[in-house]
Write an enzyme that holds these catalytic residues in place. Structure first.
Site, PDB file in Angstrom:
ATOM      1  CB  VAL A 193      -2.031  -6.983   3.886  1.00 15.59           C
ATOM      2  CG1 VAL A 193      -1.036  -7.063   2.751  1.00 15.59           C
ATOM      3  CG2 VAL A 193      -1.440  -6.266   5.101  1.00 15.59           C
TER       4      VAL A 193
ATOM      5  NE  ARG B 107      -8.796 -18.432  -1.891  1.00 14.76           N
ATOM      6  CZ  ARG B 107      -8.073 -18.176  -2.968  1.00 14.76           C
ATOM      7  NH1 ARG B 107      -8.160 -18.927  -4.037  1.00 14.76           N
ATOM      8  NH2 ARG B 107      -7.246 -17.145  -2.993  1.00 14.76           N
TER       9      ARG B 107
ATOM     10  N   GLY C  93       6.891   1.848   1.944  1.00 16.31           N
ATOM     11  CA  GLY C  93       7.652   1.400   0.774  1.00 16.31           C
ATOM     12  C   GLY C  93       7.547   2.436  -0.343  1.00 16.31           C
TER      13      GLY C  93
ATOM     14  CG  LEU D 152       8.618  -9.303   4.008  1.00 13.21           C
ATOM     15  CD1 LEU D 152       8.283 -10.637   3.374  1.00 13.21           C
ATOM     16  CD2 LEU D 152       9.727  -8.643   3.213  1.00 13.21           C
TER      17      LEU D 152
ATOM     18  CE1 TYR E  76       6.980  -4.230  13.477  1.00 17.82           C
ATOM     19  CE2 TYR E  76       8.448  -4.708  15.311  1.00 17.82           C
ATOM     20  CZ  TYR E  76       8.169  -4.763  13.961  1.00 17.82           C
ATOM     21  OH  TYR E  76       9.067  -5.349  13.083  1.00 17.82           O
TER      22      TYR E  76
ATOM     23  CB  THR F 220      -0.733  -3.790   9.170  1.00 21.64           C
ATOM     24  OG1 THR F 220      -1.360  -2.597   8.703  1.00 21.64           O
ATOM     25  CG2 THR F 220       0.197  -4.328   8.095  1.00 21.64           C
TER      26      THR F 220
ATOM     27  CG  ASN G 227      -0.258   0.232   2.520  1.00 26.03           C
ATOM     28  OD1 ASN G 227       0.970   0.194   2.586  1.00 26.03           O
ATOM     29  ND2 ASN G 227      -1.017   0.462   3.576  1.00 26.03           N
TER      30      ASN G 227
HETATM   31  P1  NAD Z   1       9.494  -1.403   5.546  1.00 28.20           P
HETATM   32  O1  NAD Z   1       8.677  -0.415   6.286  1.00 28.20           O
HETATM   33  O2  NAD Z   1      10.609  -0.893   4.699  1.00 28.20           O
HETATM   34  O3  NAD Z   1       8.571  -2.333   4.646  1.00 28.20           O
HETATM   35  C1  NAD Z   1       7.267  -2.671   4.970  1.00 28.20           C
HETATM   36  C2  NAD Z   1       6.447  -2.637   3.688  1.00 28.20           C
HETATM   37  O4  NAD Z   1       5.090  -2.993   3.996  1.00 28.20           O
HETATM   38  C3  NAD Z   1       6.394  -1.256   3.054  1.00 28.20           C
HETATM   39  O5  NAD Z   1       6.610  -1.361   1.664  1.00 28.20           O
HETATM   40  C4  NAD Z   1       4.997  -0.764   3.371  1.00 28.20           C
HETATM   41  O6  NAD Z   1       4.503   0.187   2.430  1.00 28.20           O
HETATM   42  C5  NAD Z   1       4.223  -2.063   3.377  1.00 28.20           C
HETATM   43  N1  NAD Z   1       2.978  -2.010   4.155  1.00 28.20           N
HETATM   44  C6  NAD Z   1       2.812  -1.527   5.412  1.00 28.20           C
HETATM   45  N2  NAD Z   1       1.523  -1.665   5.803  1.00 28.20           N
HETATM   46  C7  NAD Z   1       0.874  -2.261   4.760  1.00 28.20           C
HETATM   47  C8  NAD Z   1      -0.460  -2.665   4.550  1.00 28.20           C
HETATM   48  N3  NAD Z   1      -1.400  -2.494   5.480  1.00 28.20           N
HETATM   49  N4  NAD Z   1      -0.789  -3.236   3.354  1.00 28.20           N
HETATM   50  C9  NAD Z   1       0.157  -3.416   2.402  1.00 28.20           C
HETATM   51  N5  NAD Z   1       1.439  -3.055   2.552  1.00 28.20           N
HETATM   52  C10 NAD Z   1       1.791  -2.479   3.724  1.00 28.20           C
HETATM   53  O7  NAD Z   1      10.062  -2.431   6.634  1.00 28.20           O
HETATM   54  P2  NAD Z   1      11.109  -3.615   6.469  1.00 28.20           P
HETATM   55  O8  NAD Z   1      12.270  -3.287   7.328  1.00 28.20           O
HETATM   56  O9  NAD Z   1      11.327  -3.924   5.048  1.00 28.20           O
HETATM   57  O10 NAD Z   1      10.316  -4.793   7.176  1.00 28.20           O
HETATM   58  C11 NAD Z   1       9.640  -5.804   6.440  1.00 28.20           C
HETATM   59  C12 NAD Z   1       9.073  -6.834   7.420  1.00 28.20           C
HETATM   60  O11 NAD Z   1      10.138  -7.423   8.174  1.00 28.20           O
HETATM   61  C13 NAD Z   1       8.105  -6.217   8.431  1.00 28.20           C
HETATM   62  O12 NAD Z   1       7.028  -7.100   8.630  1.00 28.20           O
HETATM   63  C14 NAD Z   1       8.932  -6.109   9.690  1.00 28.20           C
HETATM   64  O13 NAD Z   1       8.154  -6.195  10.846  1.00 28.20           O
HETATM   65  C15 NAD Z   1       9.868  -7.298   9.559  1.00 28.20           C
HETATM   66  N6  NAD Z   1      11.111  -7.081  10.329  1.00 28.20           N
HETATM   67  C16 NAD Z   1      12.038  -6.174   9.924  1.00 28.20           C
HETATM   68  C17 NAD Z   1      13.187  -5.973  10.688  1.00 28.20           C
HETATM   69  C18 NAD Z   1      14.266  -5.002  10.279  1.00 28.20           C
HETATM   70  O14 NAD Z   1      15.284  -4.868  10.980  1.00 28.20           O
HETATM   71  N7  NAD Z   1      14.150  -4.291   9.183  1.00 28.20           N
HETATM   72  C19 NAD Z   1      13.378  -6.693  11.883  1.00 28.20           C
HETATM   73  C20 NAD Z   1      12.381  -7.604  12.271  1.00 28.20           C
HETATM   74  C21 NAD Z   1      11.258  -7.809  11.484  1.00 28.20           C
END
Ligand code: NAD
Ligand code: UDP
Length: 311
Positions: free
Chosen positions: A59, A106, A38, A73, A145, A92, A34
């Protein structure tokens, strides 16, 4: 036949690297995002690839697609971003998990959830092992979170137990690299940008708190290995680099690597900021035959080059 793979949150920091790698491995990739945190810039180089598709979708709302694998993700990941609208963050994580799991049930797709070291909260066990249940404040500013991600893990396990959905749970520790959002307020991006601009480096608290930083390439390698392991290995499994350091040490290292004249300044520690964090990765080593390869200096230099280009 090419595999069809859905990556939710595919336009974010980690998602953009994952989409790129999955295309290199000759898969068809659908990136669902969304664009809350990103950007199209992160995935612009993939637009010409006929095996790549982008879907703007939240999502939280149901969707119906066919795929062989789902990497879930979608979720803002930095404290600044996930605290911007805590209710949307928890929706989310929770609704996003339900919608991914319903699709997996599914279509019989395998589904991988990107959980987090935050499920351990401010940990009383160090280093953190997967069997540790964590120490999370349920009503604090980080809870949207942490509790959202914990609830998503619960949902994954229940869909697996009740419906035999093929699940994969990974707990990611602090990850850094190119395509990090310069505005996300995370420590690596903040310190690098401040150093490159010659601005003060902002340490929160006294800087003795620790984190363990993993380079993005190591994480992507682990994610693909996790998806490929046998269905009987569901995780959760820690994915991180056990190279633990304090925020003062990180600041000094980044000052050295950027040849910066920046000074360190101290300000208040945010609420509920975990004191220490370090993964025990014995399980990942044994079950995935994986361990991180990129030393922190090397990873930071690549990240510094990225930020030099974009600021
Ligand atoms: P990020 O914020 O760069 O990426 C998250 C993406 O999800 C973005 O593109 C955002 O636009 C999209 N998004 C958010 N809400 C949404 C929704 N409701 N519908 C559709 N898209 C949505 O973060 P990241 O660092 O790339 O993290 C990706 C995943 O990895 C996340 O779930 C995060 O919790 C997990 N994670 C990341 C880290 C880290 O150190 N970066 C550590 C632990 C877990
Ligand atoms: N931090 C800091 N200065 C900053 C940004 C963050 O000292 O400019 C600290 C923050 O308080 C935390 C650590 O660095 O102790 C890691 O913060 P980040 O937001 O990157 O990740 P998380 O807290 O989610 O692990």
């Amino acid at each position: 036949m090419k595999k069809k793979i859905l990556v939710t949150g595919g336009a974010g920091f980690i998602g953009s690297h994952l989409c790129k790698k999955l295309l290199e491995l000759n898969n068809e990739v659908i990136c669902m995002d969304n664009f809350f945190t990103g950007t199209k810039d992160n995935i612009a180089q993939l637009f010409d690839n006929p095996s790549f598709e982008v879907m703007r979708h939240d999502v939280v709302l149901p969707y119906s697609l066919e795929a062989d694998e789902i990497y879930n993700l979608a979720c803002p990941a930095s404290p600044t971003h996930y605290q911007f609208d805590g209710v949307q963050t928890i929706k989310t994580s929770v609704m996003g998990a339900i919608n991914a799991l319903d699709m997996a049930r599914r279509t019989r797709a395998k589904v991988l959830q990107t959980s987090t070291s935050e499920v351990y909260g401010d940990p009383a066990v160090h280093p953190q092992v997967e069997s540790y249940w964590g120490n999370v404040n349920p009503i604090g500013v980080r809870s949207c979170y942490d509790e959202g991600k914990r609830c998503a893990e619960t949902l994954f396990m229940d869909y697996h137990r009740m419906n035999n959905v093929r699940i994969k749970l990974i707990r990611i520790f602090n990850t850094y690299g190119p395509n990090m959002d310069p505005e996300d307020g995370r420590v690596v991006s903040n310190f690098i940008i401040q150093s490159l601009k010659g601005e003060d480096i902002t340490i929160y608290g006294d800087g003795s708190q620790t984190r363990s930083f993993q380079y993005i390439d190591d994480l992507i390698d682990a994610m693909i290995k996790m998806m490929a392991t046998s269905d009987s290995f569901t995780g959760p499994v820690n994915i991180g680099n056990p190279n633990e350091m304090s925020m003062v040490d990180l600041a000094n290292l980044i000052i050295e690597l950027t040849n910066s004249k920046s000074k360190i300044v101290f300000s208040d520690l945010p609420l509920d900021d975990p004191r220490k964090r370090k993964p025990d990765i014995s399980l990942a080593k044994q079950a995935l035959n994986w361990e991180p390869k990129v030393p922190v200096r090397e990873g930071l230099l690549a990240t510094i080059e990225y930020f030099k280009k974009i600021i």
